[in-house]
Design a protein around this motif. Structure first.
Motif, mmCIF file in Angstrom:
data_model
loop_
_atom_site.group_PDB
_atom_site.id
_atom_site.type_symbol
_atom_site.label_atom_id
_atom_site.label_comp_id
_atom_site.label_asym_id
_atom_site.label_seq_id
_atom_site.Cartn_x
_atom_site.Cartn_y
_atom_site.Cartn_z
ATOM 1 N N PHE A 242 0.825 -1.208 0.000
ATOM 2 C CA PHE A 242 0.000 0.000 0.000
ATOM 3 C C PHE A 242 0.858 1.257 0.000
ATOM 4 O O PHE A 242 0.491 2.288 -0.586
ATOM 5 C CB PHE A 242 -0.913 -0.006 1.228
ATOM 6 C CG PHE A 242 -1.787 1.214 1.345
ATOM 7 C CD1 PHE A 242 -2.889 1.375 0.533
ATOM 8 C CD2 PHE A 242 -1.495 2.199 2.269
ATOM 9 C CE1 PHE A 242 -3.693 2.505 0.634
ATOM 10 C CE2 PHE A 242 -2.278 3.327 2.386
ATOM 11 C CZ PHE A 242 -3.390 3.489 1.561
ATOM 12 N N GLY A 244 3.543 1.531 -1.554
ATOM 13 C CA GLY A 244 4.262 1.595 -2.815
ATOM 14 C C GLY A 244 5.628 0.943 -2.792
ATOM 15 O O GLY A 244 6.445 1.199 -3.674
ATOM 16 N N GLN A 258 -3.260 0.039 -2.973
ATOM 17 C CA GLN A 258 -2.398 1.117 -3.427
ATOM 18 C C GLN A 258 -2.910 1.701 -4.748
ATOM 19 O O GLN A 258 -2.962 2.927 -4.932
ATOM 20 C CB GLN A 258 -0.969 0.612 -3.577
ATOM 21 C CG GLN A 258 -0.039 1.464 -4.440
ATOM 22 C CD GLN A 258 0.254 2.821 -3.825
ATOM 23 O OE1 GLN A 258 -0.183 3.121 -2.726
ATOM 24 N NE2 GLN A 258 1.005 3.640 -4.554
ATOM 25 N N GLU A 262 -4.255 5.555 -5.497
ATOM 26 C CA GLU A 262 -3.736 6.388 -6.570
ATOM 27 C C GLU A 262 -4.830 6.809 -7.545
ATOM 28 O O GLU A 262 -4.765 7.901 -8.136
ATOM 29 C CB GLU A 262 -2.638 5.636 -7.326
ATOM 30 C CG GLU A 262 -1.348 5.447 -6.528
ATOM 31 C CD GLU A 262 -0.273 4.765 -7.336
ATOM 32 O OE1 GLU A 262 -0.606 4.215 -8.412
ATOM 33 O OE2 GLU A 262 0.892 4.788 -6.912
#
Length: 307
Positions: A242, A244, A258, A262
């Motif tokens: 999550f 990245g 994640q 975004e």
């Protein structure tokens, strides 16, 4: 016992007797485990998720990850064609959740095995050798205990290449201290027993004592600890993904969260992008926890874990 049965028992090899004892122990363990309703529920959930993960190549296929061949429009709401809607690229979210189970479960299992292996090795050797060696190991363990595990994992995942191996290593080398402490305490208790002194008097070396006497006695604790750590490892993998720090080329439940962040799914109210992977993570973590508590209760009835 009849004469024939006595002669058969006497003729049985030690290996055969050992296999019989293991079978009886497994049957007794399962009989006691079944009395824990929560543990049975957790085991059933894990079996279901395991079957879903293993059959994913047959049910959804690896092409479900393809961005260029996405079958739908971006962020479609749930429908007959797409029961869980689509993601920001138009991919089927149901297929992505099913495929993501493979990565999340694999990372959780391997990270937990690595963590428990490190903790058991340090705990057994520190409890057996003692002295300055144990003091150094326990001070290192204390340092890892007081440091935030997630911060250490993030630091390792940041400086290393982004891959599943990095995530497994980052989780495994930061979550072992609790296991080490528990195993060391159990090792000290085992080595205070009289038969350990007899084994040493008969010439048993360090390796013999640790592998033939200590390890079998601490294995139930290690097994219970493994089932409990797996849930934490899955949550840690989801957290790192999550943030990245996971492998962007693979699909996992944390990676889906994640991607949803975004894509602005939270502010846009696209709940179908967030809820399925989040629920999957929660259910699997709960299932492993329930199994771990049931295993602890069976192996150590003094814990008094509710059924």
């Amino acid at each position: 016992m009849t004469t024939e049965a006595t002669s058969q028992a006497a003729a049985a090899s030690p290996r055969t007797l050992a296999r019989q004892r293991r079978r009886h122990s497994a049957a007794r363990f399962w009989k006691q485990y079944r009395t824990h309703r929560a543990g049975v529920f957790g085991l059933a959930a894990l079996v279901l998720f395991g079957l879903i993960a293993l059959t994913a190549p047959l049910t959804v296929g690896s092409d479900v990850q393809s961005v260029t061949n996405a079958p739908g429009d971006p962020l479609e709401s749930p429908s007959t064609a797409f029961p869980l809607g689509t993601d920001q690229f138009g991919r089927n979210l149901l297929g992505l959740v099913v495929w993501g189970a493979r990565v999340s479960l694999l990372v959780g299992l391997l990270a937990a095995v690595l963590s428990v292996a490190i903790g058991a090795l340090i705990g057994i050797t520190a409890g057996h050798f003692r002295g300055w060696y144990a003091t150094v190991l326990m001070r290192i363990t204390d340092w890892f205990l007081v440091m935030p595990t997630l911060v250490l994992a993030i630091a390792l995942a940041t400086v290393m290449t982004r891959s599943l191996g990095t995530i497994i290593l980052a989780i495994g080398v930061t979550t072992w201290p609790t296991t080490a402490r528990l195993v060391r305490a159990q090792t000290l208790a085992v080595e205070s027993r009289p038969y350990i002194e007899r084994a040493k008097a008969l010439g048993g070396g360090h390796w013999h004592i640790m592998t033939r006497h200590v390890l079998p006695n601490v294995m139930p604790l290690v097994l219970a600890q493994t089932t409990l750590i797996i849930s934490s490892a899955i949550l840690a993998e989801a957290t790192l993904a999550f943030l990245g720090l996971g492998d962007p080329t693979v699909v996992s439940w944390g990676g889906l969260l994640q991607d949803a962040r975004e894509a602005g799914a939270v502010s846009a109210g696209k709940w179908w992008y967030l809820v399925p992977p989040g629920v999957a993570i929660a259910v699997v973590a709960l299932a492993f926890t329930l199994c771990g508590r049931a295993v602890e209760s069976v192996l150590n009835p003094k814990l008094g874990v509710a059924r």
